[in-house]
Design a protein around this motif. Structure first.
Motif, PDB file in Angstrom:
ATOM      1  N   ARG A 234       0.757  -6.942  -8.451  1.00  0.00           N
ATOM      2  CA  ARG A 234      -0.549  -6.283  -8.583  1.00  0.00           C
ATOM      3  C   ARG A 234      -0.444  -4.810  -8.196  1.00  0.00           C
ATOM      4  N   THR A 235       0.490  -4.489  -7.303  1.00  0.00           N
ATOM      5  CA  THR A 235       0.674  -3.085  -6.913  1.00  0.00           C
ATOM      6  C   THR A 235       1.080  -2.254  -8.121  1.00  0.00           C
ATOM      7  N   GLU A 236       2.080  -2.769  -8.855  1.00  0.00           N
ATOM      8  CA  GLU A 236       2.588  -2.035 -10.017  1.00  0.00           C
ATOM      9  C   GLU A 236       1.514  -1.916 -11.105  1.00  0.00           C
ATOM     10  N   LEU A 237       0.821  -3.023 -11.338  1.00  0.00           N
ATOM     11  CA  LEU A 237      -0.190  -2.999 -12.401  1.00  0.00           C
ATOM     12  C   LEU A 237      -1.365  -2.104 -12.004  1.00  0.00           C
ATOM     13  N   LEU A 238      -1.792  -2.163 -10.739  1.00  0.00           N
ATOM     14  CA  LEU A 238      -2.914  -1.306 -10.313  1.00  0.00           C
ATOM     15  C   LEU A 238      -2.537   0.171 -10.435  1.00  0.00           C
TER      16      LEU A 238
ATOM     17  N   LEU B 198       0.820  -1.221   0.000  1.00  0.00           N
ATOM     18  CA  LEU B 198       0.000   0.000   0.000  1.00  0.00           C
ATOM     19  C   LEU B 198       0.851   1.266   0.000  1.00  0.00           C
ATOM     20  N   ALA B 199       2.007   1.204   0.651  1.00  0.00           N
ATOM     21  CA  ALA B 199       2.894   2.378   0.668  1.00  0.00           C
ATOM     22  C   ALA B 199       3.390   2.658  -0.751  1.00  0.00           C
ATOM     23  N   GLU B 200       3.784   1.596  -1.452  1.00  0.00           N
ATOM     24  CA  GLU B 200       4.269   1.757  -2.839  1.00  0.00           C
ATOM     25  C   GLU B 200       3.145   2.302  -3.734  1.00  0.00           C
ATOM     26  N   LEU B 201       1.925   1.786  -3.517  1.00  0.00           N
ATOM     27  CA  LEU B 201       0.798   2.244  -4.342  1.00  0.00           C
ATOM     28  C   LEU B 201       0.518   3.726  -4.089  1.00  0.00           C
ATOM     29  N   ASN B 202       0.464   4.093  -2.815  1.00  0.00           N
ATOM     30  CA  ASN B 202       0.189   5.504  -2.488  1.00  0.00           C
ATOM     31  C   ASN B 202       1.272   6.423  -3.044  1.00  0.00           C
ATOM     32  N   ALA B 203       2.517   5.975  -2.967  1.00  0.00           N
ATOM     33  CA  ALA B 203       3.615   6.801  -3.493  1.00  0.00           C
ATOM     34  C   ALA B 203       3.474   6.976  -5.003  1.00  0.00           C
ATOM     35  N   ALA B 204       3.104   5.896  -5.696  1.00  0.00           N
ATOM     36  CA  ALA B 204       2.970   5.967  -7.158  1.00  0.00           C
ATOM     37  C   ALA B 204       1.817   6.881  -7.573  1.00  0.00           C
TER      38      ALA B 204
ATOM     39  N   SER C 156      -4.920  10.457  -5.371  1.00  0.00           N
ATOM     40  CA  SER C 156      -4.027  10.627  -4.219  1.00  0.00           C
ATOM     41  C   SER C 156      -4.833  10.798  -2.921  1.00  0.00           C
ATOM     42  N   GLY C 157      -4.516   9.971  -1.940  1.00  0.00           N
ATOM     43  CA  GLY C 157      -5.182  10.050  -0.629  1.00  0.00           C
ATOM     44  C   GLY C 157      -6.605   9.522  -0.627  1.00  0.00           C
ATOM     45  N   LYS C 158      -7.041   8.890  -1.729  1.00  0.00           N
ATOM     46  CA  LYS C 158      -8.444   8.435  -1.804  1.00  0.00           C
ATOM     47  C   LYS C 158      -8.537   6.927  -2.073  1.00  0.00           C
ATOM     48  N   VAL C 159      -7.475   6.212  -1.740  1.00  0.00           N
ATOM     49  CA  VAL C 159      -7.417   4.785  -2.067  1.00  0.00           C
ATOM     50  C   VAL C 159      -7.705   3.959  -0.814  1.00  0.00           C
ATOM     51  N   HIS C 160      -8.671   3.044  -0.910  1.00  0.00           N
ATOM     52  CA  HIS C 160      -9.102   2.264   0.253  1.00  0.00           C
ATOM     53  C   HIS C 160      -9.013   0.770  -0.054  1.00  0.00           C
TER      54      HIS C 160
END
Ligand code: BTN
Length: 263
Positions: free
Chosen positions: A180-184, A9-15, A22-26
């Motif tokens: 899945r983090t990278e692809l999402l 989740l940290a990697e996803l939020n950073a990307a 941004s800031g709206k991912v749950h």
């Protein structure tokens, strides 16, 4: 059962910093359907760009009342709330836009150019790897919001029973597991790019050209259409709003929402 690479989740939020999302991912480990949750959240007034995703759905929904099967931890199961200022009759372009965006994200991340089956199924060698369910809330004049629900088969090693006949995964096609983090992150960035582009009049036309260029289904494909009792014909391009035209033995018909399959 596949081994699961968990989301980072940290990697996803950073990307996604500085993006619409941004800031709206749950993230939820499990839920019935991310689309059902996102429709409820949007009705309650969440912002445009809200993203809900999960590792497992117990009541995943597909187009035309079908179920959407998902094995825990192997797929991307995500729903996004958008609030474009468009007429309800223009909502098809949201579905087309989402299909193009997912096509581009998979191409960029995995190097696979999927075929797009109108309006937005992504296929590899005729088997489905990604599906999109667009749901809207609208009054007569304006769309209140849309929820774009996307399922991508990523790390399934196989599929059970009859699903095996029509579904595939990125792992099955490439022999390797994907992040899945990278692809999402790539999917959401691509969605934002397509969404902002398609909001203009020129963008709408460009979107239709793009759909034609990545889809073998738009022209010259012999298809069966599950609509109005079902009929067969050969596809003959998109009309100005993006609906698929099919030439039958009797007339030219326009597919409004039915499933289309190669016949
Ligand atoms: C289709 O029939 O092709 C559309 C499938 C859409 C599945 C996704 S998975 C995430 C979101 N939540 C749902 O219940 N459905 C969509």
């Amino acid at each position: 059962m596949s081994t699961t690479i968990p989301y980072d989740l940290a990697e996803l939020n950073a990307a996604l910093q500085e993006s619409l999302f941004s800031g709206k991912v749950h993230f939820l480990p499990e839920t019935g359907s991310t689309n059902t949750l996102a429709m409820q959240a949007a009705t309650a007034g969440v912002e445009e760009g809200t993203v809900i995703f999960t590792d497992q759905q117990t009541a995943g929904r597909g187009r035309n009342g079908h179920n959407w099967h998902s094995e825990p931890g192997a797929a991307i199961l995500v729903s996004i709330v958008l609030r474009p200022k468009i007429l309800p009759t223009q909502s098809l372009w949201l579905s087309l836009m989402a299909g193009v965006a997912m096509h581009d994200a998979i191409l960029r991340t995995c190097g696979i150019a999927c075929d797009l089956r109108w309006p937005n199924d992504l296929l590899i060698e005729r088997k489905k790897v990604c599906g999109v369910l667009t749901e809207i809330s609208a009054d007569a004049e304006q769309l209140r919001f849309a929820v774009i629900g996307i399922g991508v088969n990523v790390n399934q090693p196989s599929f059970p029973g009859e699903i095996a006949g029509f579904a595939t995964s990125l792992q099955m096609e490439t022999g390797k597991q994907w992040s899945r983090t990278e692809l999402l992150a790539a999917m959401l960035k691509s969605l934002e790019t397509q969404y902002r582009g398609a909001l203009t009049t020129e963008g709408e036309q460009a979107l239709l050209c793009r759909v034609e260029s990545i889809s073998s289904y738009v022209r010259g494909k012999r298809v069966h259409v599950d609509e109005a009792g079902g009929y067969d014909g050969v596809t003959d391009g998109l009309d100005a709003r993006g609906f698929l035209r099919v030439r039958t033995a009797e007339s030219m018909r326009t597919v409004l929402s039915g499933g289309v399959r190669e016949s």
